[in-house]
Write an enzyme that holds these catalytic residues in place. Structure first.
Site, PDB file in Angstrom:
ATOM      1  N   GLN A   1      -8.516  -3.443   0.233  1.00  0.00           N
ATOM      2  CA  GLN A   1      -8.809  -4.673  -1.142  1.00  0.00           C
ATOM      3  C   GLN A   1      -8.209  -5.943  -0.382  1.00  0.00           C
ATOM      4  O   GLN A   1      -6.817  -4.959   0.525  1.00  0.00           O
ATOM      5  CB  GLN A   1      -8.428  -4.039  -2.579  1.00  0.00           C
TER       6      GLN A   1
ATOM      7  N   SER B   1      -7.922   1.995   3.198  1.00  0.00           N
ATOM      8  CA  SER B   1      -8.170   2.303   2.259  1.00  0.00           C
ATOM      9  C   SER B   1      -9.655   2.712   1.426  1.00  0.00           C
ATOM     10  O   SER B   1     -10.211   3.622   1.736  1.00  0.00           O
ATOM     11  CB  SER B   1      -7.403   1.490   0.981  1.00  0.00           C
ATOM     12  N   LEU B   2      -9.956   1.397   0.658  1.00  0.00           N
ATOM     13  CA  LEU B   2     -11.106   1.639   0.056  1.00  0.00           C
ATOM     14  C   LEU B   2     -11.844   1.868   1.102  1.00  0.00           C
ATOM     15  O   LEU B   2     -13.549   2.450   1.555  1.00  0.00           O
ATOM     16  CB  LEU B   2     -11.770   0.728  -0.468  1.00  0.00           C
TER      17      LEU B   2
ATOM     18  N   ARG C   1     -13.970   4.018  -9.480  1.00  0.00           N
ATOM     19  CA  ARG C   1     -12.088   4.588  -8.055  1.00  0.00           C
ATOM     20  C   ARG C   1     -11.382   2.815  -8.278  1.00  0.00           C
ATOM     21  O   ARG C   1      -9.969   3.613  -9.091  1.00  0.00           O
ATOM     22  CB  ARG C   1     -12.360   4.379  -6.578  1.00  0.00           C
TER      23      ARG C   1
ATOM     24  N   HIS D   1      -1.675   3.339  -3.995  1.00  0.00           N
ATOM     25  CA  HIS D   1      -1.262   4.820  -2.433  1.00  0.00           C
ATOM     26  C   HIS D   1       0.350   5.176  -2.756  1.00  0.00           C
ATOM     27  O   HIS D   1       0.843   5.098  -1.563  1.00  0.00           O
ATOM     28  CB  HIS D   1      -1.599   4.461  -1.126  1.00  0.00           C
TER      29      HIS D   1
ATOM     30  N   GLN E   1      -5.786  10.502  -0.705  1.00  0.00           N
ATOM     31  CA  GLN E   1      -5.655   9.268  -0.677  1.00  0.00           C
ATOM     32  C   GLN E   1      -5.252   7.942  -0.890  1.00  0.00           C
ATOM     33  O   GLN E   1      -4.569   7.042  -1.462  1.00  0.00           O
ATOM     34  CB  GLN E   1      -6.603   8.417   0.211  1.00  0.00           C
TER      35      GLN E   1
END
Length: 318
Positions: free
Chosen positions: A11, A92-93, A117, A201, A250
């Site tokens: 993102q 991340s993603l 998610r 996170h 994560q």
């Protein structure tokens, strides 16, 4: 052989129009977007190519959109150049995109996983309660210490992303994130509040992590065909058994991007190729590991340069 890493953004890389040029020049990319649209039950091309930015950036829409853009880019790139990766790393993603392109997660499953998610992360903290801020021009020890001082015995604010030596992101309750930024700016740092829908996170995401674990246990995963770097450990996955554990951790743990890039440098990686929207990871790699040449497949000039490189050679330029 030339050691390569494929990079997959998360993102923050999105923009209205992403994927349109890619789909016009690549049939396999276009089919990938169509496949995702069928899975999601809405027109992903319309949303990405000319939709409203506010609708695109809704986390449950954005996460499958970013993943689809990355997988489409990977498929188009490998079809065009025939190059294989020595390593894959996703921010991340983007870690889910990397695992998908490495063959560990079926694309149909990955699209569903990414959407849920995003939904779970959005639901974990009420709107406008959480916040994230990017901090520059101050050492990470000062940022970590300030977060601990403000949070006290709570998990109300902490480091969420170690992106580069000059960009560390903090995440948590909005009032405590603002306190941290105020203290750090008084120490000479630069701070910028990020336009995000939730504090990612950090421990506040534990409800999302719990739901995500339950969801992931419904799927079947395979061993990776390429070495995929985990955001949590900054080391490659050892097998499919660690996929659920790493992806759940994560969500509540900081992204160890600096250490991930340094690991790749120690492994003598010479070339990075960002596959997805924009050039966020290209820019971070240029800053973290300038010895590694890096290009983005979302840029026409970079694609032209990649066409001049023998991607199977031991040298970048012949």
């Amino acid at each position: 052989m030339l050691r390569k890493v494929f990079l997959f953004p998360g993102q923050g890389s999105q923009y209205v129009g992403m994927g349109e040029k890619l789909c016009k020049r690549s049939e396999i990319a276009s089919k990938t977007f169509d496949e995702a649209s069928e899975i999601l039950n809405f027109d992903l091309k319309k949303l990405c190519f000319n939709g409203e930015l506010t609708e695109l950036t809704k986390t449950e829409n954005l996460q499958p959109a970013i993943l689809t853009m990355s997988v489409a880019s990977f498929r188009a790139f490998t079809e065009q150049f025939g190059a294989r990766a020595d390593y894959m790393a996703g921010h991340s993603l983007g870690e889910i995109s990397a695992l998908t392109c490495a063959g560990a997660i079926a694309f149909e499953d990955a699209v569903k996983i990414a959407r849920l998610r995003g939904k779970f992360m959005q639901e974990a903290v009420a709107e406008n309660v959480g916040a994230m801020a990017a901090i520059r021009n101050i050492d990470k020890e000062s940022i970590e210490l300030t977060c601990k001082q403000v949070a006290g015995d709570k998990d109300s604010v902490s480091v969420s992303n170690y992106n580069s030596r000059n960009q560390i992101v903090v995440s948590g309750y909005k009032e405590d994130v603002l306190k941290v930024t105020e203290i750090l700016t008084n120490m000479g740092a630069e701070a910028k509040m990020l336009q995000v829908s939730a504090p990612f996170h950090c421990p506040l995401m534990q409800p999302a992590a719990d739901k995500f674990k339950t969801e992931l246990e419904k799927y079947t995963f395979k061993d990776v065909r390429y070495k995929v770097i985990s955001n949590v450990t900054a080391r490659p996955y050892e097998g499919k058994e660690s996929i659920i554990e790493n992806l759940v951790k994560q969500i509540v743990s900081p992204v160890q991007w600096i250490e991930s890039m340094l690991y790749l440098r120690r492994k003598t990686v010479e070339l990075g190729i960002e596959l997805g929207a924009g050039s966020v990871l290209k820019n971070l790699m240029l800053y973290n590991t300038p010895s590694i040449r890096v290009f983005t497949y979302d840029n026409d000039n970079d694609i032209k340069t990649l066409g001049e490189i023998d991607l199977t050679s031991k040298y970048i330029f012949l």
